[in-house]
Write an enzyme that holds these catalytic residues in place. Structure first.
Site, PDB file in Angstrom:
ATOM      1  CG  ASP A  68      34.162  39.329  28.559  1.00 40.49           C
ATOM      2  OD1 ASP A  68      32.926  39.313  28.450  1.00 40.49           O
ATOM      3  OD2 ASP A  68      34.803  38.376  29.019  1.00 40.49           O
ATOM      4  CG  ASN A 137      41.962  29.940  31.683  1.00 38.74           C
ATOM      5  OD1 ASN A 137      41.064  30.590  32.220  1.00 38.74           O
ATOM      6  ND2 ASN A 137      42.498  30.281  30.533  1.00 38.74           N
ATOM      7  CG  HIS A 139      39.033  33.295  31.648  1.00 41.32           C
ATOM      8  ND1 HIS A 139      39.309  32.653  30.466  1.00 41.32           N
ATOM      9  CD2 HIS A 139      37.689  33.311  31.749  1.00 41.32           C
ATOM     10  CE1 HIS A 139      38.175  32.301  29.883  1.00 41.32           C
ATOM     11  NE2 HIS A 139      37.171  32.686  30.647  1.00 41.32           N
ATOM     12  CD  GLU A 144      42.406  33.790  28.666  1.00 40.98           C
ATOM     13  OE1 GLU A 144      42.146  33.132  29.686  1.00 40.98           O
ATOM     14  OE2 GLU A 144      42.090  33.415  27.525  1.00 40.98           O
TER      15      GLU A 144
HETATM   16  C1  GLP Z   1      34.043  33.209  28.604  1.00 38.38           C
HETATM   17  C2  GLP Z   1      33.746  34.547  29.254  1.00 38.38           C
HETATM   18  C3  GLP Z   1      33.858  34.492  30.755  1.00 38.38           C
HETATM   19  C4  GLP Z   1      33.107  33.269  31.276  1.00 38.38           C
HETATM   20  C5  GLP Z   1      33.730  32.019  30.734  1.00 38.38           C
HETATM   21  C6  GLP Z   1      33.091  30.744  31.247  1.00 38.38           C
HETATM   22  O1  GLP Z   1      35.372  33.032  28.249  1.00 38.38           O
HETATM   23  N1  GLP Z   1      34.569  35.615  28.745  1.00 38.38           N
HETATM   24  O2  GLP Z   1      33.347  35.683  31.304  1.00 38.38           O
HETATM   25  O3  GLP Z   1      33.129  33.252  32.675  1.00 38.38           O
HETATM   26  O4  GLP Z   1      33.620  32.066  29.329  1.00 38.38           O
HETATM   27  O5  GLP Z   1      32.090  30.298  30.403  1.00 38.38           O
HETATM   28  P1  GLP Z   1      31.084  29.154  30.768  1.00 38.38           P
HETATM   29  O6  GLP Z   1      30.103  29.727  31.713  1.00 38.38           O
HETATM   30  O7  GLP Z   1      30.427  28.792  29.451  1.00 38.38           O
HETATM   31  O8  GLP Z   1      31.875  28.037  31.355  1.00 38.38           O
END
Ligand code: GLP
Length: 243
Positions: A68, A137, A139, A144
């Site tokens: 993304d 959440n 995702h 989402e």
């Molecule tokens: C972002 C990314 C996700 C990732 C998530 C969790 O929103 N788009 O791909 O899995 O964050 O992040 P973290 O690893 O910092 O908890």
């Protein structure tokens, strides 16, 4: 089939994920890998860079596609996932720059950009492996939770909690986090031949339990992984504490 593995610390979990990636890379030097951002994969990328520096990993034939990217940030802008990837991986190993793909969040025509990305993935032969983090959440990428999910790469509106979770990339100012993004779809992700999901820390324990053992629902996008034939889940003890 889902294999769930738990390690004492986040560092060890990252080490285990790195070994899996390196094994696949050895078996298939021209592997096509989907890559995540976030804080979770940082120790994994560090381990991959160490392996490359020690001369035991060769990324020269590999292709990567990031999951993304924020919409509207210029290429190379602070906070962009492209910049994150350059910092943590792309400039540290011998991946060919033309084979390290990130969605272009600055593209004039986002519809064309998402179609182009899907076509590039298909042209590369599809994803052999996708590495995933998980949002609190549930995702995956920027898919989402909601009443429906998009199958293919698309434009998404980010939830406030997701913008807050990404504030660290923008000097802690969550209002500076773009409101929209481009993301691989859930179908793009599930089409990967193999999936590795990494989650660490107690803040993820609740969603990990719901995703792995709860009902399969678009309200928890990561729960759809229960339907994939080849998933390895790599957890630290804290993330596994509610299983
Ligand atoms: C972002 C990314 C996700 C990732 C998530 C969790 O929103 N788009 O791909 O899995 O964050 O992040 P973290 O690893 O910092 O908890």
């Amino acid at each position: 089939m889902m294999q769930i593995t738990t390690y004492a610390t986040a560092e060890r979990a990252a080490g285990a994920a790195a070994r899996l990636v390196l094994n696949r890379l050895t078996d298939r030097p021209d592997i096509v890998i989907g890559l995540p951002t976030g804080s979770t994969p940082v120790p994994l990328y560090r381990a991959l860079v160490r392996a490359y520096t020690r001369g035991v990993a060769d990324f020269s034939q590999a292709t990567t596609f990031n999951l993304d990217e924020f919409l509207g940030l210029a290429r190379g802008a602070v906070g962009s996932y492209r910049t994150f990837m350059e910092t943590h991986l792309f400039t540290q190993v011998n991946l060919h720059p033309r084979r390290a793909h990130v969605l272009d969040g600055a593209a004039h025509d986002w519809k064309r950009e998402v179609a182009r990305y899907e076509a590039q993935i298909a042209q590369a032969g599809g994803l052999d492996l996708v590495i995933l983090g998980i949002g609190r959440n549930g995702h995956l990428g920027f898919n989402e939770p909601g009443p429906t999910l998009a199958a293919r790469t698309h434009r998404v509106v980010l939830k406030p909690e997701t913008r807050r979770a990404n504030a660290g990339l923008f000097g802690g100012r969550w209002r500076d986090v773009p409101r929209e993004a481009l993301s691989m779809g859930i179908g793009t992700i599930l089409s990967a031949r193999e999936v590795v999901l990494i989650a660490t820390g107690g803040a993820k324990s609740r969603i990990v339990a719901r995703a792995l053992h709860g009902p399969v629902t678009t309200r928890v996008p990561a729960s759809l992984l229960q339907m994939h034939p080849h998933v390895t889940v790599v957890l630290d003890r804290d993330a596994a504490s509610q299983l």
